[in-house]
Write a protein that holds these residues in place. Sequence first.
Motif, PDB file in Angstrom:
ATOM      1  N   LEU A  90      40.335  18.907  -1.601  1.00 43.98           N
ATOM      2  CA  LEU A  90      40.443  17.689  -1.494  1.00 43.98           C
ATOM      3  C   LEU A  90      42.013  17.148  -0.973  1.00 43.98           C
ATOM      4  O   LEU A  90      41.960  16.456  -0.130  1.00 43.98           O
ATOM      5  CB  LEU A  90      40.377  17.043  -2.929  1.00 43.98           C
ATOM      6  N   PHE A  91      42.979  17.963  -1.417  1.00 43.59           N
ATOM      7  CA  PHE A  91      44.533  17.574  -0.906  1.00 43.59           C
ATOM      8  C   PHE A  91      44.521  18.064   0.528  1.00 43.59           C
ATOM      9  O   PHE A  91      45.460  17.746   0.985  1.00 43.59           O
ATOM     10  CB  PHE A  91      45.328  18.285  -1.927  1.00 43.59           C
ATOM     11  N   SER A  92      44.095  19.024   1.018  1.00 39.24           N
ATOM     12  CA  SER A  92      44.009  19.586   2.367  1.00 39.24           C
ATOM     13  C   SER A  92      43.146  18.738   3.326  1.00 39.24           C
ATOM     14  O   SER A  92      43.248  19.006   4.553  1.00 39.24           O
ATOM     15  CB  SER A  92      43.875  21.127   2.409  1.00 39.24           C
ATOM     16  N   GLY A  93      42.381  17.645   2.987  1.00 41.29           N
ATOM     17  CA  GLY A  93      41.612  17.188   3.570  1.00 41.29           C
ATOM     18  C   GLY A  93      40.345  17.927   4.163  1.00 41.29           C
ATOM     19  O   GLY A  93      39.794  17.384   5.526  1.00 41.29           O
ATOM     20  N   ALA A  94      39.888  18.866   3.517  1.00 44.95           N
ATOM     21  CA  ALA A  94      38.699  19.678   3.992  1.00 44.95           C
ATOM     22  C   ALA A  94      37.381  19.381   3.449  1.00 44.95           C
ATOM     23  O   ALA A  94      36.360  20.182   3.613  1.00 44.95           O
ATOM     24  CB  ALA A  94      39.090  21.295   3.716  1.00 44.95           C
ATOM     25  N   LEU A  95      37.350  18.181   2.987  1.00 39.25           N
ATOM     26  CA  LEU A  95      36.028  17.633   2.480  1.00 39.25           C
ATOM     27  C   LEU A  95      35.325  16.655   3.490  1.00 39.25           C
ATOM     28  O   LEU A  95      34.054  16.163   2.875  1.00 39.25           O
ATOM     29  CB  LEU A  95      36.038  16.950   1.047  1.00 39.25           C
ATOM     30  N   GLY A  96      35.877  16.531   4.531  1.00 35.01           N
ATOM     31  CA  GLY A  96      35.152  15.885   5.576  1.00 35.01           C
ATOM     32  C   GLY A  96      35.434  14.436   5.379  1.00 35.01           C
ATOM     33  O   GLY A  96      36.232  13.985   4.784  1.00 35.01           O
ATOM     34  N   PRO A  97      34.709  13.389   6.034  1.00 42.04           N
ATOM     35  CA  PRO A  97      34.994  12.127   6.345  1.00 42.04           C
ATOM     36  C   PRO A  97      34.617  11.151   5.126  1.00 42.04           C
ATOM     37  O   PRO A  97      35.023  10.178   4.797  1.00 42.04           O
ATOM     38  CB  PRO A  97      33.991  11.534   7.291  1.00 42.04           C
ATOM     39  N   ASN A  98      33.670  11.868   4.032  1.00 38.57           N
ATOM     40  CA  ASN A  98      33.235  11.299   2.812  1.00 38.57           C
ATOM     41  C   ASN A  98      33.593  12.177   1.695  1.00 38.57           C
ATOM     42  O   ASN A  98      32.637  12.863   1.062  1.00 38.57           O
ATOM     43  CB  ASN A  98      31.871  10.890   2.997  1.00 38.57           C
ATOM     44  N   PRO A  99      34.981  12.385   1.439  1.00 39.66           N
ATOM     45  CA  PRO A  99      35.202  13.262   0.198  1.00 39.66           C
ATOM     46  C   PRO A  99      34.561  12.848  -1.146  1.00 39.66           C
ATOM     47  O   PRO A  99      34.598  13.728  -2.109  1.00 39.66           O
ATOM     48  CB  PRO A  99      36.797  13.201   0.029  1.00 39.66           C
ATOM     49  N   ILE A 100      34.581  11.558  -1.460  1.00 39.15           N
ATOM     50  CA  ILE A 100      33.704  11.222  -2.773  1.00 39.15           C
ATOM     51  C   ILE A 100      32.567  11.814  -2.693  1.00 39.15           C
ATOM     52  O   ILE A 100      32.111  12.290  -3.978  1.00 39.15           O
ATOM     53  CB  ILE A 100      33.979   9.552  -2.731  1.00 39.15           C
ATOM     54  N   ASP A 101      31.772  11.635  -1.608  1.00 36.64           N
ATOM     55  CA  ASP A 101      30.351  12.240  -1.875  1.00 36.64           C
ATOM     56  C   ASP A 101      30.330  13.623  -1.992  1.00 36.64           C
ATOM     57  O   ASP A 101      29.346  14.262  -2.822  1.00 36.64           O
ATOM     58  CB  ASP A 101      29.574  11.735  -0.735  1.00 36.64           C
ATOM     59  N   GLU A 102      31.148  14.227  -1.287  1.00 39.28           N
ATOM     60  CA  GLU A 102      31.323  15.607  -1.258  1.00 39.28           C
ATOM     61  C   GLU A 102      31.827  16.180  -2.752  1.00 39.28           C
ATOM     62  O   GLU A 102      31.305  17.228  -3.279  1.00 39.28           O
ATOM     63  CB  GLU A 102      32.108  16.233  -0.236  1.00 39.28           C
ATOM     64  N   VAL A 129      30.516  12.645 -13.393  1.00 38.72           N
ATOM     65  CA  VAL A 129      30.235  11.173 -14.136  1.00 38.72           C
ATOM     66  C   VAL A 129      31.516  10.626 -13.510  1.00 38.72           C
ATOM     67  O   VAL A 129      31.357   9.188 -13.421  1.00 38.72           O
ATOM     68  CB  VAL A 129      29.856  11.294 -15.373  1.00 38.72           C
ATOM     69  N   SER A 130      32.596  10.966 -13.965  1.00 39.72           N
ATOM     70  CA  SER A 130      33.788  10.431 -13.602  1.00 39.72           C
ATOM     71  C   SER A 130      34.283   9.696 -12.223  1.00 39.72           C
ATOM     72  O   SER A 130      34.536   8.880 -11.737  1.00 39.72           O
ATOM     73  CB  SER A 130      35.128  11.213 -13.945  1.00 39.72           C
ATOM     74  N   ILE A 131      33.776  10.647 -11.389  1.00 35.97           N
ATOM     75  CA  ILE A 131      34.092  10.516 -10.007  1.00 35.97           C
ATOM     76  C   ILE A 131      32.904   9.470  -9.656  1.00 35.97           C
ATOM     77  O   ILE A 131      33.413   8.229  -8.898  1.00 35.97           O
ATOM     78  CB  ILE A 131      33.465  11.727  -8.994  1.00 35.97           C
ATOM     79  N   TYR A 132      31.705   9.433 -10.169  1.00 33.57           N
ATOM     80  CA  TYR A 132      30.687   8.381  -9.887  1.00 33.57           C
ATOM     81  C   TYR A 132      31.396   6.943 -10.408  1.00 33.57           C
ATOM     82  O   TYR A 132      31.377   5.742  -9.571  1.00 33.57           O
ATOM     83  CB  TYR A 132      29.583   8.689 -10.350  1.00 33.57           C
ATOM     84  N   LEU A 133      31.809   6.892 -11.559  1.00 35.74           N
ATOM     85  CA  LEU A 133      32.070   5.683 -12.247  1.00 35.74           C
ATOM     86  C   LEU A 133      33.506   5.078 -11.676  1.00 35.74           C
ATOM     87  O   LEU A 133      33.375   3.878 -11.393  1.00 35.74           O
ATOM     88  CB  LEU A 133      32.302   6.011 -13.807  1.00 35.74           C
ATOM     89  N   VAL A 134      34.237   5.977 -11.683  1.00 37.14           N
ATOM     90  CA  VAL A 134      35.755   5.532 -11.076  1.00 37.14           C
ATOM     91  C   VAL A 134      35.945   5.364  -9.535  1.00 37.14           C
ATOM     92  O   VAL A 134      36.334   4.122  -9.213  1.00 37.14           O
ATOM     93  CB  VAL A 134      36.755   6.355 -11.912  1.00 37.14           C
ATOM     94  N   GLN A 144      33.787   2.318  -8.933  1.00 38.99           N
ATOM     95  CA  GLN A 144      35.194   1.541  -9.155  1.00 38.99           C
ATOM     96  C   GLN A 144      35.161   0.850 -10.731  1.00 38.99           C
ATOM     97  O   GLN A 144      35.619  -0.198 -10.668  1.00 38.99           O
ATOM     98  CB  GLN A 144      35.733   0.515  -8.333  1.00 38.99           C
ATOM     99  N   LEU A 145      34.376   1.346 -11.612  1.00 34.61           N
ATOM    100  CA  LEU A 145      34.143   0.820 -12.927  1.00 34.61           C
ATOM    101  C   LEU A 145      33.560  -0.405 -12.911  1.00 34.61           C
ATOM    102  O   LEU A 145      33.646  -1.408 -13.740  1.00 34.61           O
ATOM    103  CB  LEU A 145      35.591   0.750 -13.654  1.00 34.61           C
ATOM    104  N   ALA A 146      32.755  -0.781 -11.893  1.00 34.78           N
ATOM    105  CA  ALA A 146      32.120  -2.063 -11.515  1.00 34.78           C
ATOM    106  C   ALA A 146      30.808  -2.219 -12.564  1.00 34.78           C
ATOM    107  O   ALA A 146      29.694  -1.665 -12.190  1.00 34.78           O
ATOM    108  CB  ALA A 146      31.659  -2.432 -10.181  1.00 34.78           C
ATOM    109  N   LEU A 147      30.863  -2.669 -13.759  1.00 37.25           N
ATOM    110  CA  LEU A 147      29.647  -2.559 -14.632  1.00 37.25           C
ATOM    111  C   LEU A 147      28.424  -3.216 -14.114  1.00 37.25           C
ATOM    112  O   LEU A 147      27.399  -2.519 -14.294  1.00 37.25           O
ATOM    113  CB  LEU A 147      30.128  -2.963 -16.067  1.00 37.25           C
ATOM    114  N   GLY A 148      28.671  -4.035 -13.468  1.00 33.60           N
ATOM    115  CA  GLY A 148      27.286  -4.795 -12.863  1.00 33.60           C
ATOM    116  C   GLY A 148      26.495  -3.854 -12.172  1.00 33.60           C
ATOM    117  O   GLY A 148      25.438  -3.709 -11.978  1.00 33.60           O
ATOM    118  N   ALA A 149      27.328  -3.207 -10.980  1.00 35.31           N
ATOM    119  CA  ALA A 149      26.825  -2.348 -10.191  1.00 35.31           C
ATOM    120  C   ALA A 149      26.268  -1.025 -10.529  1.00 35.31           C
ATOM    121  O   ALA A 149      25.060  -0.606 -10.364  1.00 35.31           O
ATOM    122  CB  ALA A 149      27.934  -1.861  -8.954  1.00 35.31           C
ATOM    123  N   ILE A 150      26.920  -0.504 -11.648  1.00 37.72           N
ATOM    124  CA  ILE A 150      26.358   0.749 -12.302  1.00 37.72           C
ATOM    125  C   ILE A 150      25.172   0.236 -13.146  1.00 37.72           C
ATOM    126  O   ILE A 150      24.315   1.106 -13.041  1.00 37.72           O
ATOM    127  CB  ILE A 150      27.822   0.967 -13.461  1.00 37.72           C
TER     128      ILE A 150
END
Length: 202
Positions: free
Chosen positions: A37-49, A99-104, A108-114
């Motif tokens: 993560l900190f080296s940027g090796a997770l590609g263009p979409n690090p959250i999904d990775e 789960v935390s990555i998904y929620l936060v 972004q803790l958008a309860l409606g979207a969740i």
Amino acid sequence: MPAAVADRLPALGWQSVVKPSVFIACAVPFLLLLQALFSGALGPNPIDELTDRTGTLAIRMLLISLALTPLRGVLKKTWPLRLRRMLGLFAFFYAFVHVSIYLVLDQQLALGAIWEDLLERPYIMAGTVAFLILIPLAMTSTRGMVRRLGKRWLALHRGVYLAAAAVVVHYVLLAKGDLVEPFVYLGVLMVLLGYRFVRLLR
């Protein structure tokens, strides 16, 4: 060598070598994820990775923890059971991060979207059920809780099989394209459930 010292050697070896080695093996993937993560090796979409990798680690460790019981029967040794709590807690840890990555980060803790995801995406519902089951199992994993709950502890922790089933359903429904890995997990779970069923019959 005195007999008392000789009798202590297996226990000393277990505590000083095996369990720390397993702990390190379980923790290293998380450290590698942070490095990527900190080296940027997770590609263009690090959250999904990050979401994908932590979820995969969670399901693998959960299934491995369940496999330790039949492994004890195959090997006729009790040592696999000494690893079960550690692996189960690591499974919960990776599930919590997942789960935390998904929620936060993702929602972004958008309860409606969740809430909308829960209603419209069955794999989100299955994953949520699995995580909610794992929470009380992790909270009651200490020796003190085992003594306090008594027989109720065993009944509660049998719910891990339901959590594993929900996790596998989550993974199978989520998979796109390559279905080999999800169905491998499904096959492993079916074998473990079959073993458990045979034991109950006996």
